[in-house]
Design a protein around this motif. Structure first.
Motif, PDB file in Angstrom:
ATOM      1  N   ALA A  34      40.318  50.096  36.827  1.00 52.48           N
ATOM      2  CA  ALA A  34      40.880  51.200  36.483  1.00 52.48           C
ATOM      3  C   ALA A  34      41.571  52.162  37.602  1.00 52.48           C
ATOM      4  O   ALA A  34      42.385  52.935  37.360  1.00 52.48           O
ATOM      5  CB  ALA A  34      40.005  52.257  35.401  1.00 52.48           C
ATOM      6  N   ASP A  35      41.138  51.617  38.759  1.00 54.53           N
ATOM      7  CA  ASP A  35      41.754  52.359  39.722  1.00 54.53           C
ATOM      8  C   ASP A  35      42.576  51.283  40.797  1.00 54.53           C
ATOM      9  O   ASP A  35      42.831  51.702  41.941  1.00 54.53           O
ATOM     10  CB  ASP A  35      40.233  52.816  40.723  1.00 54.53           C
ATOM     11  N   ASN A  36      42.854  50.363  40.115  1.00 50.23           N
ATOM     12  CA  ASN A  36      44.005  49.404  40.474  1.00 50.23           C
ATOM     13  C   ASN A  36      43.108  48.487  41.730  1.00 50.23           C
ATOM     14  O   ASN A  36      43.926  48.143  42.658  1.00 50.23           O
ATOM     15  CB  ASN A  36      45.124  49.896  40.820  1.00 50.23           C
ATOM     16  N   ARG A  37      41.788  48.379  41.886  1.00 46.89           N
ATOM     17  CA  ARG A  37      41.272  47.698  42.540  1.00 46.89           C
ATOM     18  C   ARG A  37      41.029  46.363  42.144  1.00 46.89           C
ATOM     19  O   ARG A  37      40.863  46.218  40.981  1.00 46.89           O
ATOM     20  CB  ARG A  37      39.809  48.102  43.080  1.00 46.89           C
ATOM     21  N   THR A  38      40.870  45.145  42.804  1.00 49.50           N
ATOM     22  CA  THR A  38      40.851  43.853  42.371  1.00 49.50           C
ATOM     23  C   THR A  38      39.327  43.739  42.068  1.00 49.50           C
ATOM     24  O   THR A  38      38.354  43.952  42.949  1.00 49.50           O
ATOM     25  CB  THR A  38      41.157  42.811  43.383  1.00 49.50           C
ATOM     26  N   SER A  64      34.806  41.275  47.445  1.00 45.64           N
ATOM     27  CA  SER A  64      34.523  42.786  47.616  1.00 45.64           C
ATOM     28  C   SER A  64      33.652  43.127  46.612  1.00 45.64           C
ATOM     29  O   SER A  64      32.995  44.152  46.936  1.00 45.64           O
ATOM     30  CB  SER A  64      35.825  43.444  47.739  1.00 45.64           C
ATOM     31  N   LEU A  65      33.557  42.718  45.330  1.00 47.06           N
ATOM     32  CA  LEU A  65      32.756  43.395  44.258  1.00 47.06           C
ATOM     33  C   LEU A  65      31.175  42.994  44.603  1.00 47.06           C
ATOM     34  O   LEU A  65      30.407  43.858  44.528  1.00 47.06           O
ATOM     35  CB  LEU A  65      33.427  43.056  43.050  1.00 47.06           C
ATOM     36  N   ILE A  66      31.084  41.714  44.983  1.00 45.70           N
ATOM     37  CA  ILE A  66      29.891  41.276  45.529  1.00 45.70           C
ATOM     38  C   ILE A  66      29.151  42.032  46.668  1.00 45.70           C
ATOM     39  O   ILE A  66      28.051  42.362  46.413  1.00 45.70           O
ATOM     40  CB  ILE A  66      29.851  39.796  45.490  1.00 45.70           C
ATOM     41  N   GLU A  67      30.092  42.121  47.568  1.00 43.67           N
ATOM     42  CA  GLU A  67      29.585  42.756  48.821  1.00 43.67           C
ATOM     43  C   GLU A  67      29.154  44.400  48.685  1.00 43.67           C
ATOM     44  O   GLU A  67      28.539  44.965  49.351  1.00 43.67           O
ATOM     45  CB  GLU A  67      30.731  42.711  50.164  1.00 43.67           C
ATOM     46  N   ASP A  68      29.834  44.866  47.626  1.00 41.10           N
ATOM     47  CA  ASP A  68      29.379  46.332  47.292  1.00 41.10           C
ATOM     48  C   ASP A  68      28.056  46.462  46.861  1.00 41.10           C
ATOM     49  O   ASP A  68      27.518  47.709  46.745  1.00 41.10           O
ATOM     50  CB  ASP A  68      30.458  46.866  46.354  1.00 41.10           C
ATOM     51  N   GLY A  69      27.414  45.305  46.578  1.00 41.57           N
ATOM     52  CA  GLY A  69      25.990  45.697  46.147  1.00 41.57           C
ATOM     53  C   GLY A  69      25.778  45.441  44.683  1.00 41.57           C
ATOM     54  O   GLY A  69      26.760  45.599  43.884  1.00 41.57           O
ATOM     55  N   HIS A  70      24.553  45.821  44.357  1.00 43.42           N
ATOM     56  CA  HIS A  70      24.098  45.945  42.973  1.00 43.42           C
ATOM     57  C   HIS A  70      23.166  46.724  42.665  1.00 43.42           C
ATOM     58  O   HIS A  70      22.126  47.042  43.464  1.00 43.42           O
ATOM     59  CB  HIS A  70      23.758  44.543  42.438  1.00 43.42           C
ATOM     60  N   LEU A 110      44.721  43.916  33.485  1.00 41.30           N
ATOM     61  CA  LEU A 110      44.417  45.323  33.669  1.00 41.30           C
ATOM     62  C   LEU A 110      43.306  45.946  32.722  1.00 41.30           C
ATOM     63  O   LEU A 110      43.545  45.600  31.572  1.00 41.30           O
ATOM     64  CB  LEU A 110      45.894  46.100  33.689  1.00 41.30           C
ATOM     65  N   THR A 111      42.397  46.631  33.152  1.00 41.31           N
ATOM     66  CA  THR A 111      41.845  47.548  32.490  1.00 41.31           C
ATOM     67  C   THR A 111      41.639  48.962  32.956  1.00 41.31           C
ATOM     68  O   THR A 111      41.553  49.509  34.047  1.00 41.31           O
ATOM     69  CB  THR A 111      40.158  46.995  32.432  1.00 41.31           C
ATOM     70  N   HIS A 116      35.733  50.162  39.510  1.00 47.36           N
ATOM     71  CA  HIS A 116      35.166  49.062  40.369  1.00 47.36           C
ATOM     72  C   HIS A 116      33.584  49.367  40.384  1.00 47.36           C
ATOM     73  O   HIS A 116      32.836  48.457  40.415  1.00 47.36           O
ATOM     74  CB  HIS A 116      35.727  49.423  41.908  1.00 47.36           C
ATOM     75  N   GLY A 117      33.021  50.763  40.394  1.00 49.65           N
ATOM     76  CA  GLY A 117      31.493  50.935  40.660  1.00 49.65           C
ATOM     77  C   GLY A 117      30.901  50.356  39.519  1.00 49.65           C
ATOM     78  O   GLY A 117      29.748  49.803  39.652  1.00 49.65           O
TER      79      GLY A 117
END
Length: 172
Positions: A34-38, A64-70, A110-111, A116-117
């Motif tokens: 929704a924020d135009n991030r991959t 990048s999504l994996i590196e942002d944690g969980h 696109l969603t 991203h969060g």
């Protein structure tokens, strides 16, 4: 999981299922939030035989999504605490088909509803894993926490009739 209890099949597993000639085959397309991030790339299409159509996109998530944690998921105290921790190799997630729109000119998915969060916190799986309804329910609740849906609402026979599983071509 027995074959009889399986809800989802990769389109490649089903010889009698194909992408409709008037629909784009989005496998390999980049996915933006929704924020135009991959978010990642579409790796596969998941169909439900009873619904006779694709209901999810299988996304190989971006590094990048994996590196942002969980974050750990918790159920209510009376149900006990259940943590879902992503392990190495768990780099796929699903998106209901009704939550995306296509930018066919640029070959992007696109969603507008998931940021991203939320994707970062979504339980992932390893490529080719057999997905059960519990995984679907967990992901669905993560994408729509404000709806306060209970498990019974998400496990009935009309599960795939929800708007979240209708793609734009269903309205043609």
């Amino acid at each position: 999981m027995s074959e009889n209890n399986k809800n989802l099949y990769y389109l490649d597993e089903l010889s009698d299922y194909k992408v409709a000639s008037d629909d784009s085959d989005v496998r390999g397309w980049e996915v933006k939030d929704a924020d135009n991030r991959t978010v990642g790339r579409v790796d596969g299409l998941l169909a439900n035989k009873e619904a006779k159509r694709v209901v999810y996109l299988d996304i190989e998530v971006d590094k990048s999504l994996i590196e942002d944690g969980h974050e750990v998921y918790n159920k209510s105290a009376n149900e006990g605490t259940h943590g879902f921790v992503n392990k190495d190799g768990e780099n796929h997630l699903i998106i209901p088909i009704g939550l995306v729109r296509l930018d066919e000119e640029n070959e992007k998915v696109l969603t507008d509803e998931i940021n991203h969060g939320t994707f970062t916190k979504t339980k992932r799986f390893s490529k080719g894993a057999k997905l059960d309804r519990q995984y679907e329910v967990t992901v669905f609740k993560n994408y729509f926490p404000e709806k306060g849906l209970n498990d019974d609402e998400l496990e009935d026979e009309n599960f795939y009739e929800r708007q979240e599983f209708k793609n734009s071509s269903d309205n043609r």
